[in-house]
Design an enzyme around this catalytic site. Structure first.
Site, PDB file in Angstrom:
ATOM      1  CG  ASP A  65     -64.544  18.922 -13.550  1.00  0.00           C
ATOM      2  OD1 ASP A  65     -64.524  17.678 -13.673  1.00  0.00           O
ATOM      3  OD2 ASP A  65     -64.133  19.696 -14.435  1.00  0.00           O
ATOM      4  CB  SER A 102     -70.174  -1.194 -15.696  1.00  0.00           C
ATOM      5  OG  SER A 102     -70.785  -1.863 -16.788  1.00  0.00           O
ATOM      6  CE1 TYR A 133     -69.072   3.091 -18.236  1.00  0.00           C
ATOM      7  CE2 TYR A 133     -69.708   0.875 -18.928  1.00  0.00           C
ATOM      8  CZ  TYR A 133     -69.885   1.974 -18.099  1.00  0.00           C
ATOM      9  OH  TYR A 133     -70.866   1.952 -17.138  1.00  0.00           O
TER      10      TYR A 133
HETATM   11  N1  LIG Z   1     -77.191   3.293 -16.565  1.00  0.00           N
HETATM   12  C1  LIG Z   1     -76.740   2.052 -16.574  1.00  0.00           C
HETATM   13  O1  LIG Z   1     -77.374   1.128 -17.096  1.00  0.00           O
HETATM   14  C2  LIG Z   1     -75.413   1.741 -15.918  1.00  0.00           C
HETATM   15  C3  LIG Z   1     -74.938   0.418 -15.993  1.00  0.00           C
HETATM   16  C4  LIG Z   1     -73.721   0.124 -15.399  1.00  0.00           C
HETATM   17  C5  LIG Z   1     -73.026   1.104 -14.723  1.00  0.00           C
HETATM   18  N2  LIG Z   1     -73.509   2.377 -14.674  1.00  0.00           N
HETATM   19  C6  LIG Z   1     -72.705   3.413 -14.001  1.00  0.00           C
HETATM   20  O2  LIG Z   1     -73.517   4.143 -13.103  1.00  0.00           O
HETATM   21  C7  LIG Z   1     -73.101   5.505 -13.055  1.00  0.00           C
HETATM   22  C8  LIG Z   1     -74.297   6.408 -13.323  1.00  0.00           C
HETATM   23  O3  LIG Z   1     -74.845   6.096 -14.582  1.00  0.00           O
HETATM   24  P1  LIG Z   1     -76.056   6.957 -15.209  1.00  0.00           P
HETATM   25  O4  LIG Z   1     -76.720   6.085 -16.183  1.00  0.00           O
HETATM   26  O5  LIG Z   1     -76.810   7.603 -14.139  1.00  0.00           O
HETATM   27  O6  LIG Z   1     -75.205   8.048 -16.020  1.00  0.00           O
HETATM   28  P2  LIG Z   1     -75.599   9.565 -16.339  1.00  0.00           P
HETATM   29  O7  LIG Z   1     -74.781   9.981 -17.527  1.00  0.00           O
HETATM   30  O8  LIG Z   1     -77.069   9.744 -16.425  1.00  0.00           O
HETATM   31  O9  LIG Z   1     -75.070  10.349 -15.057  1.00  0.00           O
HETATM   32  C9  LIG Z   1     -73.701  10.620 -14.867  1.00  0.00           C
HETATM   33  C10 LIG Z   1     -73.583  11.976 -14.209  1.00  0.00           C
HETATM   34  O10 LIG Z   1     -72.178  12.245 -14.035  1.00  0.00           O
HETATM   35  C11 LIG Z   1     -71.971  13.620 -14.262  1.00  0.00           C
HETATM   36  N3  LIG Z   1     -70.580  13.850 -14.652  1.00  0.00           N
HETATM   37  C12 LIG Z   1     -69.974  13.496 -15.799  1.00  0.00           C
HETATM   38  N4  LIG Z   1     -68.704  13.934 -15.812  1.00  0.00           N
HETATM   39  C13 LIG Z   1     -68.522  14.598 -14.628  1.00  0.00           C
HETATM   40  C14 LIG Z   1     -67.421  15.279 -14.060  1.00  0.00           C
HETATM   41  N5  LIG Z   1     -66.248  15.413 -14.712  1.00  0.00           N
HETATM   42  N6  LIG Z   1     -67.567  15.818 -12.841  1.00  0.00           N
HETATM   43  C15 LIG Z   1     -68.745  15.723 -12.169  1.00  0.00           C
HETATM   44  N7  LIG Z   1     -69.829  15.091 -12.662  1.00  0.00           N
HETATM   45  C16 LIG Z   1     -69.708  14.535 -13.886  1.00  0.00           C
HETATM   46  C17 LIG Z   1     -72.935  13.978 -15.389  1.00  0.00           C
HETATM   47  O11 LIG Z   1     -73.200  15.384 -15.422  1.00  0.00           O
HETATM   48  C18 LIG Z   1     -74.160  13.141 -15.051  1.00  0.00           C
HETATM   49  O12 LIG Z   1     -75.100  13.872 -14.291  1.00  0.00           O
HETATM   50  C19 LIG Z   1     -71.982   5.628 -14.086  1.00  0.00           C
HETATM   51  O13 LIG Z   1     -70.733   5.533 -13.441  1.00  0.00           O
HETATM   52  C20 LIG Z   1     -72.167   4.429 -14.976  1.00  0.00           C
HETATM   53  O14 LIG Z   1     -70.954   4.004 -15.568  1.00  0.00           O
HETATM   54  C21 LIG Z   1     -74.678   2.712 -15.262  1.00  0.00           C
END
Ligand SMILES: NC(=O)c1ccc[n+]([C@@H]2O[C@H](COP(=O)([O-])OP(=O)(O)OC[C@H]3O[C@@H](n4cnc5c(N)ncnc54)[C@H](O)[C@@H]3O)[C@@H](O)[C@H]2O)c1
Length: 268
Positions: free
Chosen positions: A48, A111, A136
């Protein structure tokens, strides 16, 4: 090379796990959510972001941390209350645990929403100045600032990846500019993990899109060469609905339009 992948159960984390399987001596997979059984060269650990000691323990023996965990969108309700734990407190814990564990390099998933209120024609160098479009986005500015400070003060190597829109395929006009494909995303992370030593950098995580807002020449030192281009879907997408007036001028699109009562003509 021993890598810790935080957020390994998530969308991007899963793609990295699959795409880089077998590449490193160790890929330690960590998430608060359940993970499937480890394969060869993998370990899994429940972590976590709010548990600093647990994070530091997960980093033992690791060279590079790839941070893909946290809240990945602006929540529809109580945005600040939801973003605060994982994306602010958790990101502090990420960097502090990395310092305590003697980690050499951290890749931080930022992001483009860290700078979403920049207009689309703004030169890339200027967009490095934060202009967040949401709580965010503010949390990503915080993460970039933490990375910069830990690089300057404690000598960590930190790469902030301003990810565009990670999808199998783009689905609206703005995504024709900001899309990043799964295979380009995996390649960008691979380059970030394996690049020669550097200090701190913020780069955009985007495919080779014809309509991109960003001159991504700053990634040259990483050796990242994206292969996909959102233009393949342009005709289909441009035949669909146009963007909202308060979304179209800005890089962050709908995140800017949501709740917008500002002056669209104001330029500063
Ligand atoms: N998907 C996109 O288009 C996008 C765009 C810009 C930035 N991002 C960034 O990339 C990263 C990954 O994005 P994603 O789309 O894979 O998101 P996602 O929600 O699919 O994955 C995030 C993961 O973080 C874990 N998580 C959340 N809170 C937690 C905690 N307290 N402790 C441990 N784990 C925790 C969740 O269980 C999940 O598996 C994020 O930081 C997001 O902001 C994503």
């Amino acid at each position: 090379m021993r890598v810790l992948l935080l957020g390994a159960a998530g969308g991007i984390g899963s793609a990295i796990r699959e795409g880089l399987a077998g590449r490193y001596t160790l890929m330690r997979l960590a998430d608060i959510a359940p993970l499937s059984a480890p394969g060869q060269g993998e370990e899994t650990v429940r972590v976590d972001l709010l548990d600093l000691d647990g994070l530091a323990a997960a980093m033992a023996g690791i060279d590079c941390v790839v941070h893909m965990a946290g809240v990945p969108v602006e929540p529809e309700t109580n945005a600040w209350e939801q973003v605060l734990p994982a994306n602010i407190v958790g990101v502090h814990n990420l960097f502090e645990a990395a310092r305590l564990a003697g980690i050499k390099r951290v890749l931080f998933a930022s992001s483009h929403h860290a700078a979403g209120f920049h207009r689309r024609e703004t030169p890339t160098a200027e967009t490095l100045v934060p202009r967040p479009d949401s709580y965010y986005g503010v949390s990503k500015v915080f993460g970039e600032a933490m990375g910069r400070m830990y690089a300057d003060k404690f000598g960590l190597q930190v790469l902030s990846l301003r990810i565009g829109a990670y999808r199998e395929r783009p689905s609206d006009p703005r995504q024709l500019a900001v899309w990043i494909s799964p295979r380009d995303m995996v390649e960008l992370v691979r380059c970030g993990v394996e690049a020669p030593d550097f200090g701190y950098a913020t780069v955009y995580g985007v495919s080779a899109n014809t309509r991109t807002f960003w001159d991504n020449s700053a990634v040259a030192f990483l050796g990242y060469q994206p292969r996909d281009n959102a233009e393949a879907w342009a005709a289909e997408i441009m035949a669909g609905p146009p963007e909202a007036p308060a979304a179209a001028p800005f890089q962050g699109g709908g995140y800017c339009a949501k709740g917008f009562v500002g002056d669209l003509g104001r330029v500063d």
